[in-house]
Write an enzyme that holds these catalytic residues in place. Structure first.
Site, PDB file in Angstrom:
ATOM      1  N   ASP A  44       5.895  57.036  77.250  1.00  0.00           N
ATOM      2  CA  ASP A  44       4.658  57.215  76.500  1.00  0.00           C
ATOM      3  C   ASP A  44       4.447  58.683  76.117  1.00  0.00           C
ATOM      4  OD1 ASP A  44       2.712  55.517  75.327  1.00  0.00           O
ATOM      5  OD2 ASP A  44       1.181  56.499  76.535  1.00  0.00           O
ATOM      6  N   GLU A  85      -4.114  64.982  76.170  1.00  0.00           N
ATOM      7  CA  GLU A  85      -3.207  63.967  76.690  1.00  0.00           C
ATOM      8  C   GLU A  85      -1.821  64.542  76.975  1.00  0.00           C
ATOM      9  OE1 GLU A  85      -2.440  60.092  74.480  1.00  0.00           O
ATOM     10  OE2 GLU A  85      -4.599  60.034  74.751  1.00  0.00           O
ATOM     11  N   GLU A 137      -4.946  52.775  69.299  1.00  0.00           N
ATOM     12  CA  GLU A 137      -5.841  53.310  70.332  1.00  0.00           C
ATOM     13  C   GLU A 137      -6.559  52.176  71.079  1.00  0.00           C
ATOM     14  OE1 GLU A 137      -5.191  56.238  71.010  1.00  0.00           O
ATOM     15  OE2 GLU A 137      -6.211  57.745  69.790  1.00  0.00           O
ATOM     16  N   GLU A 207       3.125  46.904  70.516  1.00  0.00           N
ATOM     17  CA  GLU A 207       2.472  47.246  71.788  1.00  0.00           C
ATOM     18  C   GLU A 207       2.936  46.311  72.909  1.00  0.00           C
ATOM     19  OE1 GLU A 207       0.472  49.732  72.798  1.00  0.00           O
ATOM     20  OE2 GLU A 207       0.337  50.747  70.874  1.00  0.00           O
TER      21      GLU A 207
END
Ligand SMILES: Cc1ncc(CO)c(N)n1
Length: 219
Positions: A44, A85, A137, A207
């Site tokens: 990620d 992040e 998101e 996803e």
């Protein structure tokens, strides 16, 4: 019903597969394999580095195509949180002894990043791009918020990760993105709507695959 609500209803099974994946359920149950969590963390981090230029391209489209100047501020706040992040990923990787510089993107991650690149092309309309941005998101928001519900047994050392995307502020930010997307879609041509719905479906599928990859089910 808004356009996005209608589409989510039409594609409920893949929406559920993306937001209630077995990897997320395993975090929520406290049974997650830590090697899976570390794989997710490293992959990620690489994804987020490719996500930044995509969000930058959405910002450029907003400045050129939006009829509401507050869109820019919402997207800019998204970029600011991506900045945090990236720092968080580095700190978290050190905590778990994950060497970020040694990680190569797995096939599934590469596929997703290639999809992001295709969405950065100038011929992709703002309405399509902002819908994709919201969807990407929102899957994380919905997934990680599920790990923080009262009856969740998420291990304490994973709560911080879940809180990054599952916190209330991130939920409000996703709602702002959804509102922008719905506004743009309602003004969009039929062609834009058809493209945006197909793209939403692709995001949800990508996803699902990203979670499956993290869990070691696929590369
Ligand atoms: C794969 C993926 N989807 C969505 C997000 C949300 O930012 C993320 N960090 N990674």
């Amino acid at each position: 019903m808004t356009t996005i609500e209608t589409w989510i209803n039409n594609h409920e099974s893949v929406y559920k597969a993306a937001t209630r994946h077995s990897f997320i359920i395993s975090i929520r149950h406290g049974s997650v394999d830590l090697s899976s969590f570390k794989r997710w963390l490293g992959q990620d981090y690489l994804f987020v580095r490719k996500f930044v230029p995509f969000v930058g391209s959405v910002l450029v489209k907003a400045c050129k195509e939006s009829d509401d100047e507050s869109d820019m501020e919402v997207i800019l706040s998204g970029l600011a949180s991506l900045n945090d992040e990236i720092s968080w990923f580095k700190k978290e990787a050190a905590k778990w002894d994950v060497q970020l510089s040694a990680i190569a993107p797995l096939q599934t991650n590469q596929n997703y990043c290639r999809f992001l690149e295709s969405l950065m092309q100038p011929d992709v309309s703002y309405a399509v791009a902002i819908t994709a941005f919201w969807a990407i998101e929102a899957v994380y928001q919905m997934s990680f918020a599920h790990c923080l519900e009262d009856d969740a047994k998420t291990p304490s050392e994973l709560r911080e990760a879940c809180e990054r995307w599952g916190n209330e502020g991130f939920g409000k930010y996703c709602d702002s993105l959804k509102k922008i997307a719905n506004r743009c879609l309602s003004k969009g041509s039929n062609d834009v709507q058809v493209k945006a719905e197909a793209m939403l479906l692709q995001v949800l599928e990508l996803e699902v695959e990203f979670w499956s990859m993290s869990d070691g089910q696929i590369n």
